[in-house]
Scaffold this active site. Structure first.
Site, mmCIF file in Angstrom:
data_model
loop_
_atom_site.group_PDB
_atom_site.id
_atom_site.type_symbol
_atom_site.label_atom_id
_atom_site.label_comp_id
_atom_site.label_asym_id
_atom_site.label_seq_id
_atom_site.Cartn_x
_atom_site.Cartn_y
_atom_site.Cartn_z
ATOM 1 N N THR A 133 -7.533 -4.035 -2.628
ATOM 2 C CA THR A 133 -6.219 -4.917 -2.478
ATOM 3 C C THR A 133 -6.749 -6.272 -2.117
ATOM 4 O O THR A 133 -7.673 -6.219 -1.527
ATOM 5 C CB THR A 133 -5.205 -4.096 -1.590
ATOM 6 O OG1 THR A 133 -4.331 -5.295 -1.183
ATOM 7 C CG2 THR A 133 -6.179 -3.884 -0.116
ATOM 8 N N ASP A 134 -5.868 -7.144 -2.332
ATOM 9 C CA ASP A 134 -6.254 -8.487 -1.963
ATOM 10 C C ASP A 134 -5.915 -8.526 -0.570
ATOM 11 O O ASP A 134 -6.340 -9.779 0.081
ATOM 12 C CB ASP A 134 -5.368 -9.528 -2.884
ATOM 13 C CG ASP A 134 -3.638 -9.362 -2.596
ATOM 14 O OD1 ASP A 134 -3.390 -8.268 -1.778
ATOM 15 O OD2 ASP A 134 -2.990 -10.240 -3.333
ATOM 16 N N GLU A 135 -5.389 -7.796 0.129
ATOM 17 C CA GLU A 135 -5.222 -8.029 1.494
ATOM 18 C C GLU A 135 -6.389 -7.924 2.385
ATOM 19 O O GLU A 135 -6.158 -8.564 3.651
ATOM 20 C CB GLU A 135 -3.960 -7.011 2.156
ATOM 21 C CG GLU A 135 -2.623 -6.715 1.329
ATOM 22 C CD GLU A 135 -1.614 -6.117 2.136
ATOM 23 O OE1 GLU A 135 -1.702 -6.049 3.353
ATOM 24 O OE2 GLU A 135 -0.569 -6.315 1.527
ATOM 25 N N TYR A 159 -3.629 -1.546 8.063
ATOM 26 C CA TYR A 159 -4.015 -1.453 6.585
ATOM 27 C C TYR A 159 -4.860 -2.026 6.060
ATOM 28 O O TYR A 159 -5.962 -1.421 5.420
ATOM 29 C CB TYR A 159 -2.370 -1.215 5.769
ATOM 30 C CG TYR A 159 -2.688 -1.400 4.280
ATOM 31 C CD1 TYR A 159 -3.084 -0.043 3.637
ATOM 32 C CD2 TYR A 159 -2.803 -2.710 3.590
ATOM 33 C CE1 TYR A 159 -3.281 -0.122 2.370
ATOM 34 C CE2 TYR A 159 -2.807 -2.587 2.327
ATOM 35 C CZ TYR A 159 -3.025 -1.235 1.631
ATOM 36 O OH TYR A 159 -3.380 -1.305 0.258
ATOM 37 N N LYS A 163 -8.515 -0.628 4.313
ATOM 38 C CA LYS A 163 -8.879 -1.026 3.195
ATOM 39 C C LYS A 163 -10.467 -1.771 2.962
ATOM 40 O O LYS A 163 -11.250 -1.399 2.208
ATOM 41 C CB LYS A 163 -7.998 -1.600 2.393
ATOM 42 C CG LYS A 163 -6.952 -0.833 1.893
ATOM 43 C CD LYS A 163 -6.837 0.709 1.190
ATOM 44 C CE LYS A 163 -7.349 0.223 -0.278
ATOM 45 N NZ LYS A 163 -7.377 1.555 -1.017
HETATM 46 P P1 NAD Z 1 0.964 5.074 -2.747
HETATM 47 O O1 NAD Z 1 1.245 5.189 -1.473
HETATM 48 O O2 NAD Z 1 2.255 4.976 -3.676
HETATM 49 O O3 NAD Z 1 0.195 6.337 -3.424
HETATM 50 C C1 NAD Z 1 -0.930 7.107 -2.445
HETATM 51 C C2 NAD Z 1 -0.845 8.518 -3.115
HETATM 52 O O4 NAD Z 1 -2.421 8.845 -2.280
HETATM 53 C C3 NAD Z 1 0.094 9.489 -2.958
HETATM 54 O O5 NAD Z 1 0.352 10.131 -3.888
HETATM 55 C C4 NAD Z 1 -0.585 10.278 -1.546
HETATM 56 O O6 NAD Z 1 0.064 11.755 -1.637
HETATM 57 C C5 NAD Z 1 -1.989 10.272 -1.787
HETATM 58 N N1 NAD Z 1 -2.716 10.430 -0.649
HETATM 59 C C6 NAD Z 1 -2.627 9.835 0.522
HETATM 60 N N2 NAD Z 1 -3.466 10.319 1.326
HETATM 61 C C7 NAD Z 1 -4.257 11.217 0.651
HETATM 62 C C8 NAD Z 1 -5.321 12.167 1.105
HETATM 63 N N3 NAD Z 1 -5.839 12.071 2.472
HETATM 64 N N4 NAD Z 1 -5.933 12.739 0.184
HETATM 65 C C9 NAD Z 1 -5.357 12.783 -1.176
HETATM 66 N N5 NAD Z 1 -4.464 12.075 -1.539
HETATM 67 C C10 NAD Z 1 -3.912 11.240 -0.469
HETATM 68 O O7 NAD Z 1 0.190 3.955 -3.019
HETATM 69 P P2 NAD Z 1 -0.043 2.921 -4.389
HETATM 70 O O8 NAD Z 1 0.898 1.985 -4.093
HETATM 71 O O9 NAD Z 1 0.079 3.686 -5.473
HETATM 72 O O10 NAD Z 1 -1.463 2.503 -4.046
HETATM 73 C C11 NAD Z 1 -2.614 3.179 -4.607
HETATM 74 C C12 NAD Z 1 -3.909 2.539 -4.232
HETATM 75 O O11 NAD Z 1 -3.826 1.028 -4.751
HETATM 76 C C13 NAD Z 1 -4.128 2.304 -2.634
HETATM 77 O O12 NAD Z 1 -5.403 2.640 -2.454
HETATM 78 C C14 NAD Z 1 -3.868 0.905 -2.322
HETATM 79 O O13 NAD Z 1 -4.470 0.304 -1.250
HETATM 80 C C15 NAD Z 1 -4.135 0.325 -3.801
HETATM 81 N N6 NAD Z 1 -3.384 -1.026 -3.973
HETATM 82 C C16 NAD Z 1 -2.179 -1.049 -3.941
HETATM 83 C C17 NAD Z 1 -1.111 -2.035 -4.386
HETATM 84 C C18 NAD Z 1 0.303 -2.298 -4.512
HETATM 85 O O14 NAD Z 1 0.890 -3.032 -4.853
HETATM 86 N N7 NAD Z 1 0.977 -0.891 -4.341
HETATM 87 C C19 NAD Z 1 -1.819 -3.189 -4.584
HETATM 88 C C20 NAD Z 1 -3.341 -3.482 -4.645
HETATM 89 C C21 NAD Z 1 -4.046 -2.186 -4.315
HETATM 90 O O1 DAU Z 2 -0.907 -7.205 -1.742
HETATM 91 C C1 DAU Z 2 -1.322 -6.066 -2.022
HETATM 92 C C2 DAU Z 2 -0.550 -4.803 -1.342
HETATM 93 O O2 DAU Z 2 0.961 -5.171 -1.690
HETATM 94 C C3 DAU Z 2 -1.126 -3.568 -1.216
HETATM 95 O O3 DAU Z 2 -2.376 -3.570 -0.840
HETATM 96 C C4 DAU Z 2 0.012 -2.676 -0.445
HETATM 97 O O4 DAU Z 2 -0.516 -1.275 -0.569
HETATM 98 C C5 DAU Z 2 1.406 -2.971 -0.816
HETATM 99 O O5 DAU Z 2 2.267 -1.982 -0.021
HETATM 100 C C6 DAU Z 2 1.799 -4.366 -0.756
HETATM 101 O O6 DAU Z 2 1.845 -4.928 0.508
HETATM 102 P P1 DAU Z 2 2.876 -5.818 1.120
HETATM 103 O O7 DAU Z 2 2.981 -5.583 2.462
HETATM 104 O O8 DAU Z 2 2.584 -7.171 0.553
HETATM 105 O O9 DAU Z 2 4.364 -5.186 0.385
HETATM 106 P P2 DAU Z 2 5.742 -4.835 0.949
HETATM 107 O O10 DAU Z 2 6.427 -4.321 -0.353
HETATM 108 O O11 DAU Z 2 5.767 -3.797 2.091
HETATM 109 O O12 DAU Z 2 6.184 -6.357 1.419
HETATM 110 C C7 DAU Z 2 6.180 -7.191 0.198
HETATM 111 C C8 DAU Z 2 6.549 -8.552 1.037
HETATM 112 O O13 DAU Z 2 8.094 -8.524 1.412
HETATM 113 C C9 DAU Z 2 5.767 -8.675 2.318
HETATM 114 O O14 DAU Z 2 5.815 -10.045 2.590
HETATM 115 C C10 DAU Z 2 7.021 -7.933 3.395
HETATM 116 C C11 DAU Z 2 8.203 -8.462 3.006
HETATM 117 N N1 DAU Z 2 9.230 -7.479 3.295
HETATM 118 C C12 DAU Z 2 8.765 -6.011 3.054
HETATM 119 C C13 DAU Z 2 10.009 -5.140 3.167
HETATM 120 C C14 DAU Z 2 9.687 -3.708 3.025
HETATM 121 C C15 DAU Z 2 10.532 -7.818 3.584
HETATM 122 O O15 DAU Z 2 10.786 -9.183 3.641
HETATM 123 N N2 DAU Z 2 11.528 -6.742 3.886
HETATM 124 C C16 DAU Z 2 11.152 -5.429 3.514
HETATM 125 O O16 DAU Z 2 12.204 -4.747 3.884
#
Ligand code: NAD
Ligand code: DAU
Length: 356
Positions: A133-135, A159, A163
């Site tokens: 992730t970019d975080e 988180y 990561k």
């Molecule tokens: P998500 O939470 O939707 O899915 C995570 C999956 O991992 C789930 O299916 C869960 O059951 C599985 N999991 C959790 N713990 C586990 C374990 N111990 N063993 C096996 N499986 C397990 O997450 P996502 O949003 O699909 O993110 C996927 C990956 O991409 C993560 O590594 C996250 O850090 C990264 N990522 C997410 C975003 C985003 O915007 N969602 C952006 C950049 C990177």
């Molecule tokens: O940047 C990549 C990341 O993006 C991933 O690594 C994470 O797994 C993914 O969950 C996401 O993280 P964020 O914290 O940016 O996503 P989220 O959707 O939780 O929140 C997006 C923005 O919106 C953040 O600034 C918080 C805000 N927010 C979020 C929620 C859930 C609100 O204002 N209200 C809300 O209820």
């Protein structure tokens, strides 16, 4: 040839598996623990498809991973499995350390054993693709340049710290053991199968239910949004042609303040499913800010474009329209999620009056 995908029942992982098998006959072994975020329904269209082998299990279970590696001999591991929600990491960081750090360590060690025993072409072709992730880069000021791959790691939440730790493990396993790894650091994804605890699906689901649309703090935090299928395409490119030991930033060139995201979703819903009670934006409610909330993320995605020719195919306008349409067209999926553990989470996070 086979891929081992971890976390392939989650949001991005399930999109990746579906897109992979739509374009290729190379089988996928999908290892997922099915935590609250894992949803087998995402993969329902693959039921009965012999190219998809689903295994419910934990990436911290070394014996299981060893058995899967020796039975299926994958040519690559694509590692999505993680605890992914920042707010949950603030309430309970333990699961994030366990899965994101210990789980990645366990997977790396199992992969190292498997790769070490390979020979010749099989050994040369093996890849460990770490999805991150970019975080990990921390937070930017309003005029700072976007995150390049060389930006220092400054994670601010449990988180992002977990990561960042996993990224460092992957880097060290390459540097010390020569493991053939690639890492991608992506910005905020959105699209189908996004669990409605994250901003965009939460806003869609709450709006349709006539519930408050919670905006943290002043709503001026900036994220860079990327349609999930563009992320999946970028991963396929890096997996195929990425240079070993390198990291690639992936982003949408699409920075937006949260409040603009929320009002855009409301306007689309007004157009596609108008509410007799009035515009959905009437439901916007400013709530207490997230502790340690990062102010701005932005991605410099020039390296992946220069080296691998990848650019996002969707603009935010096209991607968000597809996404809102998907949620309207897939209400059974939404209702199934809402009837599960998600209810407890909404109550814990937003208080009983906003709970499901
Ligand atoms: P998500 O939470 O939707 O899915 C995570 C999956 O991992 C789930 O299916 C869960 O059951 C599985 N999991 C959790 N713990 C586990 C374990 N111990 N063993 C096996 N499986 C397990 O997450 P996502 O949003 O699909 O993110 C996927 C990956 O991409 C993560 O590594 C996250 O850090 C990264 N990522 C997410 C975003 C985003 O915007 N969602 C952006 C950049 C990177
Ligand atoms: O940047 C990549 C990341 O993006 C991933 O690594 C994470 O797994 C993914 O969950 C996401 O993280 P964020 O914290 O940016 O996503 P989220 O959707 O939780 O929140 C997006 C923005 O919106 C953040 O600034 C918080 C805000 N927010 C979020 C929620 C859930 C609100 O204002 N209200 C809300 O209820």
């Amino acid at each position: 040839m086979t891929l081992l995908v971890t976390g392939g029942a989650g949001f991005i992982g399930s999109n990746f598996v579906l897109d992979w098998l739509a374009a290729s006959d190379e089988p996928v072994v999908n290892l997922d623990a099915l935590t609250y975020a894992g949803n087998r329904q995402n993969l329902a269209s693959l039921d009965g498809d012999a190219r998809h082998v689903f295994v419910q299990g934990d990436i911290c279970d070394r014996d299981l991973i060893d058995r899967l590696l020796s039975a299926h001999r994958p040519r690559a591991i694509v590692h999505f499995a993680a605890e992914s929600h920042v707010d949950r990491s603030i309430h309970g960081p333990g699961a994030f350390m366990q899965t994101n750090v210990t789980g990645t360590f366990t997977l790396l060690e199992a992969a190292r054993g498997h790769w070490g025993a390979l020979e010749g072409d099989e050994k040369a072709a093996f890849r460990f693709h770490h999805v991150s992730t970019d975080e990990v880069y921390g937070s930017l000021g309003p005029t700072d340049p976007p995150f390049a791959e060389t930006h220092p790691y400054e994670p601010n939440s449990p988180y992002s710290a977990s990561k960042a730790a996993s990224d460092h493990l992957v880097r060290a396993w390459h540097h010390t053991y020569g493991m053939p790894v690639v890492t991608t650091n992506c910005s905020n994804n959105y699209g189908p199968y996004h669990f409605p605890e994250k901003l965009i699906p939460l806003i869609i689901v709450n709006a349709l239910a006539g519930k408050p649309l919670p905006v943290y703090g002043d709503g001026q935090q900036v994220r860079d949004w990327l349609y999930v299928k563009d992320h999946c395409a970028a991963i396929r490119e890096v997996l195929t042609r990425g240079r070993l030991g390198e990291t690639y930033n992936i982003g949408g060139w699409n920075e937006k303040p949260n409040i603009d995201i929320v009002t855009t979703v409301c306007a689309l819903l007004d157009e596609l499913q108008p509410d007799a009670a009035g515009p959905y934006a009437r439901l916007i409610t400013y709530v207490k800010d997230r502790p340690g909330h990062d102010r701005r993320y932005a991605i410099d995605a020039r390296k992946i474009e220069r080296e691998l020719g990848w650019r996002p195919a969707e603009t935010f306008d096209t991607g968000i329209r597809k996404t809102v349409r998907w949620y309207l067209d897939n209400q059974p999926w939404v209702q199934n999620v809402l009837s599960g553990g998600y209810r407890d989470w909404v109550t814990q996070q937003y208080g009983a009056e906003q709970g499901a």
